[in-house]
Structures are given as structure tokens and as C-alpha cells.
Design a protein around this motif. Structure first.
Motif, PDB file in Angstrom:
ATOM      1  N   ASP A   1       0.844  -1.204   0.000  1.00 27.28           N
ATOM      2  CA  ASP A   1       0.000   0.000   0.000  1.00 27.28           C
ATOM      3  C   ASP A   1       0.880   1.254   0.000  1.00 27.28           C
ATOM      4  OD1 ASP A   1      -2.140   1.955   0.665  1.00 27.28           O
ATOM      5  OD2 ASP A   1      -3.291   0.142   1.088  1.00 27.28           O
TER       6      ASP A   1
ATOM      7  N   ASN B   1      -6.082   6.419  -4.654  1.00 20.26           N
ATOM      8  CA  ASN B   1      -6.317   6.119  -3.240  1.00 20.26           C
ATOM      9  C   ASN B   1      -6.707   4.664  -3.094  1.00 20.26           C
ATOM     10  OD1 ASN B   1      -9.383   5.876  -2.921  1.00 20.26           O
ATOM     11  ND2 ASN B   1      -9.225   7.846  -3.981  1.00 20.26           N
ATOM     12  N   SER B   2      -6.822   4.221  -1.866  1.00 27.30           N
ATOM     13  CA  SER B   2      -7.031   2.793  -1.625  1.00 27.30           C
ATOM     14  C   SER B   2      -8.367   2.291  -2.130  1.00 27.30           C
ATOM     15  CB  SER B   2      -6.959   2.500  -0.121  1.00 27.30           C
ATOM     16  OG  SER B   2      -5.666   2.673   0.356  1.00 27.30           O
ATOM     17  N   GLU B   3      -9.405   3.110  -1.967  1.00 24.58           N
ATOM     18  CA  GLU B   3     -10.725   2.650  -2.383  1.00 24.58           C
ATOM     19  C   GLU B   3     -10.740   2.364  -3.879  1.00 24.58           C
ATOM     20  OE1 GLU B   3     -13.850   5.631  -2.834  1.00 24.58           O
ATOM     21  OE2 GLU B   3     -15.290   4.214  -2.005  1.00 24.58           O
TER      22      GLU B   3
ATOM     23  N   VAL C   1     -10.500  12.550  -2.108  1.00 28.16           N
ATOM     24  CA  VAL C   1     -10.384  11.129  -1.769  1.00 28.16           C
ATOM     25  C   VAL C   1     -11.656  10.683  -1.041  1.00 28.16           C
ATOM     26  CG1 VAL C   1      -9.117   9.439  -0.379  1.00 28.16           C
ATOM     27  CG2 VAL C   1      -7.875  11.162  -1.697  1.00 28.16           C
TER      28      VAL C   1
ATOM     29  N   ASP D   1      -5.008  14.285   2.844  1.00 25.16           N
ATOM     30  CA  ASP D   1      -5.144  14.236   1.380  1.00 25.16           C
ATOM     31  C   ASP D   1      -4.713  15.569   0.779  1.00 25.16           C
ATOM     32  OD1 ASP D   1      -6.294  11.703   1.610  1.00 25.16           O
ATOM     33  OD2 ASP D   1      -8.256  12.584   1.988  1.00 25.16           O
TER      34      ASP D   1
ATOM     35  N   ARG E   1      -9.799  14.764  11.372  1.00 27.01           N
ATOM     36  CA  ARG E   1     -10.444  13.581  10.792  1.00 27.01           C
ATOM     37  C   ARG E   1      -9.973  12.268  11.398  1.00 27.01           C
ATOM     38  NH1 ARG E   1      -8.027  12.103   4.951  1.00 27.01           N
ATOM     39  NH2 ARG E   1      -8.404  10.014   5.734  1.00 27.01           N
TER      40      ARG E   1
ATOM     41  N   ARG F   1     -12.433   3.600  10.637  1.00 24.74           N
ATOM     42  CA  ARG F   1     -12.855   2.585   9.669  1.00 24.74           C
ATOM     43  C   ARG F   1     -12.557   1.194  10.209  1.00 24.74           C
ATOM     44  NH1 ARG F   1      -8.575   3.861   4.819  1.00 24.74           N
ATOM     45  NH2 ARG F   1      -6.676   3.445   5.981  1.00 24.74           N
TER      46      ARG F   1
ATOM     47  N   ARG G   1     -16.765   8.635   0.015  1.00 27.56           N
ATOM     48  CA  ARG G   1     -16.083   7.343   0.122  1.00 27.56           C
ATOM     49  C   ARG G   1     -16.598   6.556   1.323  1.00 27.56           C
ATOM     50  NH1 ARG G   1      -9.543   6.111   0.115  1.00 27.56           N
ATOM     51  NH2 ARG G   1      -9.565   4.800   1.957  1.00 27.56           N
TER      52      ARG G   1
ATOM     53  N   ARG H   1     -14.607   5.053   5.705  1.00 28.87           N
ATOM     54  CA  ARG H   1     -14.638   5.883   6.910  1.00 28.87           C
ATOM     55  C   ARG H   1     -16.000   6.554   7.120  1.00 28.87           C
ATOM     56  NH1 ARG H   1      -9.496   6.204   9.009  1.00 28.87           N
ATOM     57  NH2 ARG H   1      -7.718   6.025   7.599  1.00 28.87           N
TER      58      ARG H   1
ATOM     59  N   LYS I   1      -6.101  -1.824   6.942  1.00 30.73           N
ATOM     60  CA  LYS I   1      -6.273  -2.148   5.517  1.00 30.73           C
ATOM     61  C   LYS I   1      -7.117  -3.405   5.322  1.00 30.73           C
ATOM     62  CE  LYS I   1      -3.605   1.261   4.318  1.00 30.73           C
ATOM     63  NZ  LYS I   1      -4.055   2.390   3.496  1.00 30.73           N
TER      64      LYS I   1
ATOM     65  N   HIS J   1      -9.724  -3.162   2.839  1.00 32.06           N
ATOM     66  CA  HIS J   1      -9.199  -2.920   1.490  1.00 32.06           C
ATOM     67  C   HIS J   1      -9.138  -4.236   0.704  1.00 32.06           C
ATOM     68  CE1 HIS J   1      -8.268   0.858   3.280  1.00 32.06           C
ATOM     69  NE2 HIS J   1      -7.262   1.203   2.514  1.00 32.06           N
TER      70      HIS J   1
ATOM     71  N   ASP K   1       1.971   3.227   3.062  1.00 38.55           N
ATOM     72  CA  ASP K   1       0.921   4.241   3.052  1.00 38.55           C
ATOM     73  C   ASP K   1       0.694   4.858   4.430  1.00 38.55           C
ATOM     74  OD1 ASP K   1      -1.405   5.620   1.830  1.00 38.55           O
ATOM     75  OD2 ASP K   1      -2.418   4.502   3.407  1.00 38.55           O
TER      76      ASP K   1
ATOM     77  N   HIS L   1       1.654   8.719   5.467  1.00 40.96           N
ATOM     78  CA  HIS L   1       0.703   9.759   5.878  1.00 40.96           C
ATOM     79  C   HIS L   1       1.185  10.570   7.085  1.00 40.96           C
ATOM     80  CE1 HIS L   1      -2.632   9.133   3.188  1.00 40.96           C
ATOM     81  NE2 HIS L   1      -2.772   7.867   3.499  1.00 40.96           N
TER      82      HIS L   1
ATOM     83  N   HIS M   1      -1.298   2.760  -5.061  1.00 39.10           N
ATOM     84  CA  HIS M   1      -1.063   4.179  -5.379  1.00 39.10           C
ATOM     85  C   HIS M   1       0.236   4.542  -4.686  1.00 39.10           C
ATOM     86  CE1 HIS M   1      -2.166   5.001  -1.223  1.00 39.10           C
ATOM     87  NE2 HIS M   1      -3.214   4.213  -1.415  1.00 39.10           N
TER      88      HIS M   1
ATOM     89  N   HIS N   1      -1.257  11.111  -0.732  1.00 41.81           N
ATOM     90  CA  HIS N   1      -0.889  10.174  -1.800  1.00 41.81           C
ATOM     91  C   HIS N   1      -0.273  10.948  -2.968  1.00 41.81           C
ATOM     92  CE1 HIS N   1      -4.370   7.372  -0.337  1.00 41.81           C
ATOM     93  NE2 HIS N   1      -3.373   7.427   0.505  1.00 41.81           N
TER      94      HIS N   1
HETATM   95  O1  LIG Z   1      -6.503   7.034   5.174  1.00 42.41           O
HETATM   96  C1  LIG Z   1      -7.332   7.255   4.275  1.00 42.41           C
HETATM   97  O2  LIG Z   1      -8.548   7.296   4.453  1.00 42.41           O
HETATM   98  C2  LIG Z   1      -6.826   7.494   2.854  1.00 42.41           C
HETATM   99  C3  LIG Z   1      -6.376   8.915   2.754  1.00 42.41           C
HETATM  100  O3  LIG Z   1      -7.443   9.789   2.932  1.00 42.41           O
HETATM  101  O4  LIG Z   1      -5.780   6.625   2.556  1.00 42.41           O
HETATM  102  P1  LIG Z   1      -6.059   5.249   1.780  1.00 42.41           P
HETATM  103  O5  LIG Z   1      -6.751   5.603   0.498  1.00 42.41           O
HETATM  104  O6  LIG Z   1      -4.687   4.684   1.506  1.00 42.41           O
HETATM  105  O7  LIG Z   1      -6.855   4.387   2.648  1.00 42.41           O
END
Ligand SMILES: O=C(O)[C@@H](CO)OP(=O)(O)O
Ligand SMILES: [Mn+2]
Ligand SMILES: [Mn+2]
Length: 555
Positions: free
Chosen positions: A23, A76-78, A137, A169, A204, A211, A294, A297, A373, A376, A442, A446, A484, A501
Motif C-alpha cells: 500500500d 487512493n485505496s478505495e 479522496v 489528502d 479527521r 474505519r 467514500r 470511513r 487495511k 481494502h 501508506d 501519511h 497508489h 498520496h
Molecule cells: O486514510 C485514508 O482514508 C486514505 C487517505 O485519505 O488513505 P487510503 O486511500 O490509503 O486508505
């Protein structure tokens, strides 16, 4: 029901195939902010060299139109895992929402009427909350401002906004710029006769946007601010008061008192009037709109608002009765389970994901990641569906993560535990196909900390070394890529921490313990993440599913 695939001739013996997502590990030139090159990852560099010699290496794209976003958007991860797991590019939430707003559909749906127009007619308040930035994102400030304008146009008399500071982001300390833009939009609304202001907020990664059930306390803190106008008493310390008359004052004081806290971890605040009373508590009949598009979260807070008596994560009435309000998501975050019940834009309908093919073919699969993750490689991988496709053929393993504010101090995170479990599963040989996500590149990227990110890359390197030994011992195939970029650019052009990212390409390579030269990676096609599913199906021994994007290998 997906079709049954024909055999393609590769891997006729059914040797195990392992798909590994590093990641947030993209490809970028060497430099003081490139944690990949600073780490000099011995195994990875050797693996890539070998793969290059075998014509089994290339770079692929993971941003913009390659993953259903707008050209130039970082990945991004999604969207990345959606593309990896579905073999296709779907227009994603970020674009669906803005396009729907621009062409006008957004404002003409039954949901908009029920949620917003009817609330206005009843003389109630429209509450908006969500991530406030241009990151695109989880959300986009342009969309949030367009909603404010439209509420005013529809005759709205009261708006309360509950912004979450980003800094993950977008630049790590850019929160006040977005607050200023929001304040300007709210001032315009006031000029037009609408009582509009910020009501609560904070970082945030501290409020609301947890998540995968990692830290429900984040959701609880956010909920209590939005609904009851109550700041978590634990946030009120060292001179930080928690209750302020403007967001700017709260954020500036937080920064002064806690200089090491980035925007994403900013303490919570509630805006109060001259008498010290919260300006934006929720009242019966109000509507609350989650402006994030998204899902990962947004699921927990959606359940918190939507569920009835079955909700058991915390006491929603600890600070007064939980009023009967209407709740809507910008998108539906899980359409299988219908979360949330009401949403303003239909989500992309991602169908015929690779897991449906593997299950149809009786291929046994194993998916693993640590908590950060976990969804993911399961939820996003399967086209935003929670849970198994076919439990009899699949095993999903989650290794519990530490809270995200501990990551910088422990950049190894749970990679060792993930590898232990994965290697044990490979050795036991019960599955045909394994997928894993290593979070380090990842999650540590961050933090914007170069030394931590270097450690993260070293950890991934060590893990891949162990993983390959296990795959090799079984005569299997290992595919490695990333969803990514992130850790390859931990400093921006001016040498300041960069927490977001990137738009860089990502590496893609195959290691085959019994490689016989019968297939090679195609260098010519315009390859992206969505080409990986057909590739994996080939390596598992099957033809590309109909409608999937081209495989990256020629055979
Ligand atoms: O942490 C998250 O929510 C995002 C960045 O906003 O990262 P990722 O897409 O890698 O999950
Ligand atoms: Mn990612
Ligand atoms: Mn990330």
C-alpha cells in the motif's frame, strides 16, 4: 452469476498464486523525500532486477482515469482496490457526485426533496458534516459549498456545518485555508438571509472517520459534538478549552498548545454563542448529511445515525436524548447492506468482481491485512461489499492494528504478524490464491516523517523476503504491486512534510518459482491497476473473464 472460465494453459499444475499490495509505494526519482530509495530495500531491488531480466516487470498507473477518477487526481485505496479486485475501471464517487451536481440531477431527486426541501419547508435545520478539503479522496469542498448554495436557493433558513480537518489528502497544515473558504460560503448564505455557521469540528483522525471498527471512540467523540454539542472531556486539557466562538480560534489555539499535532489529529471543538451555548445541536426533524462520498470511513457514523435499538457501540443518549433526525449519505457506502438507508447519489455498481469468478471456479482464496487495511482486501476488493462471497471457499484474516496515532513511533506496524499468518497459511497449503496488503508504505507515509517512512519500506522489504521464501518452497507465483503512491514522496518540493498520496505510477512484477519463459509482461499496453485481475486469473490458469480489461501478460 458469472460465467465459468476456460483454462488458458499457464500454471496447469495449479500452483499457489500470491498477490501482494504494498500500500502506498509508488515509483519516483531518488531524493531526500523518497523513502523507497533512502531505505535501499535489498530484497525488493533484487526481485525487481530478476523480474526485469525475465521480462516480468513494468510500471502501471494507479491514478486519475486509470482508476475512475478525473485525470490528474491522485490515487487512493478505495479506487485502487476496486480496480484491482474488479478487473475494470468504474467511474467513482468523486466524479459521480460532481457530475450529478453540475448537470443538475443531484438537485432533482426524490432524496434531495425528502431530505432537504422538506426539512426547509418544516422550518428545520440542514446539518452538513464531512471532510473539509479539496483532496477528492473522501470528499471535495466544491461539492460542500455547492450544497450550501443550493440550500439557500431552496429557501433554507438555517445551516450548521461540522467540518473535519484533513491534512492527509492535502498539505498537513492547510486546514485553516479550507475553513476560510467555508466561512466565506457561509457568510454569503447569511447575506442571503440564511442563519448559517460552523457548529463543531476537529481532526479527521480524531473524530468521526474511523474505519473497519478500529477505534469507535472516534465516532463517539464526533457524534457527541454534532448531536449534543459536547466535546470529549479528554480533549479539554493544558489550556485547550474545547468550546470556542469561532473555528479559527479553536484551531489556532489547538496548534499553539499542541504544536506537534497535525491537522488530521486536531482536538475536537464545539462552537458556542456569547452565553456559552452550543450553536448547532441537533433537534428533532433536522436533517444531517454526510458530505463524504467514500465508504470505509463513513460506514460507522452512518450506522450510528441509522440504526435503531440494535446499535450497541456506545450510548447515543449519554448527553441527552438522541433526537429523531433524518440522515443521508452523499453516496450509499455499502449497497449490499444498504448503508446508509438514504443517499443522494447512487454508488458505482461494481459487478462480476474477481472473487465471484474464483468462487464459481472453486478456487480457494485467502485474504489478509492488518485492521487499517483489512477492508481494502475484502470490502473494496469485492466492489464495496462487506463479508464473504462464498464462505466455504474463502478465508479473510484481520490482524488487529494499533491506533493510528502510534504509527509514527512504530512504523513496522503489524507487518510481521501479517507475514507470520500468511506464511503459515501458504505452508499449510489449503488455499490456491492468497492476497495481502502491507499497510506500512501508506500509513507511515501519511505521517510525513522521513525516518519513519524509511523504516516502513524496510519492513515491507523484509516481509516480502520472507513471503517469497514461502512461495518459492511451494513452487508458487508471487505478484507484487501497489495501489497508489505515498512513501516515495514524503517531502514536498520545498522540503516540507507531504502527507498525501501521489500520482506516481506503481511497480508491477511477477516472480514464478518454476518460470519457464512461456509468458512475459506486456510493456506496450497502457496498463493500470484494473489490468491486474485478468493477469491474476491467467496466472491461476484461466482465461480472462469476459469484459475484464486486458491481462498484463502475453502467453
Ligand atoms: O486514510 C485514508 O482514508 C486514505 C487517505 O485519505 O488513505 P487510503 O486511500 O490509503 O486508505
Ligand atoms: Mn492505499
Ligand atoms: Mn493512504
Amino acid at each position: 452469476m458469472v460465467q465459468r472460465l476456460e483454462k488458458c494453459g499457464i500454471n496447469a499444475e495449479g500452483r499457489p498464486v500470491v498477490f501482494c499490495v504494498m500500500d502506498g509505494v509508488g515509483v519516483f526519482k531518488e531524493g531526500p523525500g523518497n523513502a523507497f530509495w533512502l531505505a535501499k530495500p535489498e530484497n525488493i531491488l533484487k526481485f525487481i532486477e530478476e523480474a526485469k531480466q525475465n521480462k516480468l516487470y513494468r510500471e502501471i498507473y494507479a491514478h486519475g482515469e486509470y482508476v475512475g477518477l478525473t485525470d490528474g487526481d491522485m490515487g487512493n485505496s478505495e479506487v485502487g482496490h476496486n480496480a484491482l479486485g474488479s478487473g475494470n475501471i468504474y467511474t467513482q464517487g468523486a466524479r459521480l457526485v460532481i457530475e450529478s451536481m453540475r448537470e443538475g440531477t443531484f438537485w432533482n431527486t426524490q432524496q434531495w426533496k425528502d431530505m432537504v426541501v422538506d426539512t426547509i419547508k418544516a422550518g428545520k435545520t440542514v446539518h452538513l458534516f464531512g471532510l473539509l478539503s479539496s483532496g477528492n479522496v473522501h470528499s471535495h469542498i466544491d461539492q460542500q459549498i455547492m450544497i450550501i448554495q443550493k440550500v439557500v436557493e431552496c429557501g433554507g433558513k438555517r445551516i450548521r456545518f461540522h467540518p473535519l480537518l484533513d491534512g492527509r489528502d492535502v498539505a498537513p497544515d492547510s486546514g485553516l485555508e479550507f475553513i476560510a473558504q467555508l466561512e466565506e460560503a457561509l457568510a454569503k448564505a447569511r447575506d442571503a438571509g440564511c442563519d448559517a455557521c460552523i457548529a463543531s469540528g476537529g481532526g479527521r483522525m480524531h473524530l468521526v472517520m474511523d474505519r473497519y471498527n478500529a477505534e469507535w471512540s472516534m465516532v463517539e467523540r464526533g457524534f457527541n459534538q454534532i448531536v449534543h454539542g459536547v466535546v470529549d472531556p479528554a480533549d479539554i486539557k493544558d489550556g485547550y478549552k474545547g468550546y470556542y466562538t469561532t473555528a479559527k480560534e479553536a484551531i489556532e489555539e489547538g496548534r499553539r498548545l499542541f504544536p506537534t499535532l497535525l491537522d488530521q489529529y486536531a482536538p475536537g471543538f464545539v462552537i458556542v454563542d456569547a452565553e456559552g451555548k452550543p450553536v448547532g445541536k441537533l433537534e428533532e426533524g433536522d436533517v444531517v448529511i454526510n458530505t463524504n462520498f467514500r465508504g470505509d470511513r463513513a460506514l460507522e457514523i452512518s450506522n450510528t445515525f441509522d440504526q435503531g435499538a440494535e446499535f450497541d457501540k456506545f450510548d447515543r443518549a449519554a448527553h441527552g436524548p438522541f433526537p429523531a433526525v433524518k440522515y443521508a449519505g452523499m453516496l450509499q457506502y455499502d449497497s449490499d447492506l444498504g448503508i446508509p438507508k438514504t443517499y443522494l447519489v447512487p454508488p458505482p455498481s461494481i459487478s462480476d468482481v474477481m472473487s465471484e469468478y474464483t468462487c464459481e471456479l472453486g478456487i480457494k482464496s485467502f485474504a489478509i491485512a492488518e485492521t487499517h487495511k483489512y477492508g481494502h482486501v475484502t470490502f473494496f476488493w469485492n466492489g464495496n461489499r462487506l463479508g464473504y462471497i462464498n464462505k466455504a471457499l474463502e478465508k479473510y484474516v484481520e490482524i488487529p492494528s494499533e491506533p493510528s496515532d502510534m504509527i509514527e513511533a512504530n512504523p513496522a506496524m503489524k507487518a510481521k504478524e501479517v507475514t507470520d499468518e500468511l506464511v503459515a497459511a501458504i505452508e499449510a497449503g489449503e488455499f490456491d490464491y492468497y492476497r495481502v496488503n502491507y499497510a506500512n508504505g501508506d500509513m507511515v507515509g501519511h505521517t510525513g516523517s522521513v525516518p519513519a517512512a524509511v523504516e516502513a519500506v524496510k519492513t515491507v522489504d523484509e516481509s516480502l523476503g520472507r513471503l517469497w521464501e514461502a512461495v518459492k518452497a511451494k513452487g508458487g507465483i508471487l505478484v507484487v504491486t501497489a495501489d497508489h503512491g505515498n512513501c516515495e514522496e514524503v517531502l514536498d518540493g520545498k522540503g516540507k512534510p507531504k502527507t498525501s498520496h501521489t500520482t506516481n505510477p506503481v511497480p508491477f512484477w511477477i516472480m514464478d518459482a518454476k518460470y519457464d519463459g512461456k509468458y512475459t509482461v506486456n510493456q506496450d499496453i497502457d496498463g493500470g491497476l484494473a489490468n491486474c485481475a485478468a493477469t491474476t486469473m491467467n496466472l491461476l490458469g484461466y482465461e480472462k473473464p469476459e469484459g475484464y480489461m486486458q491481462s498484463l501478460i502475453d502467453y
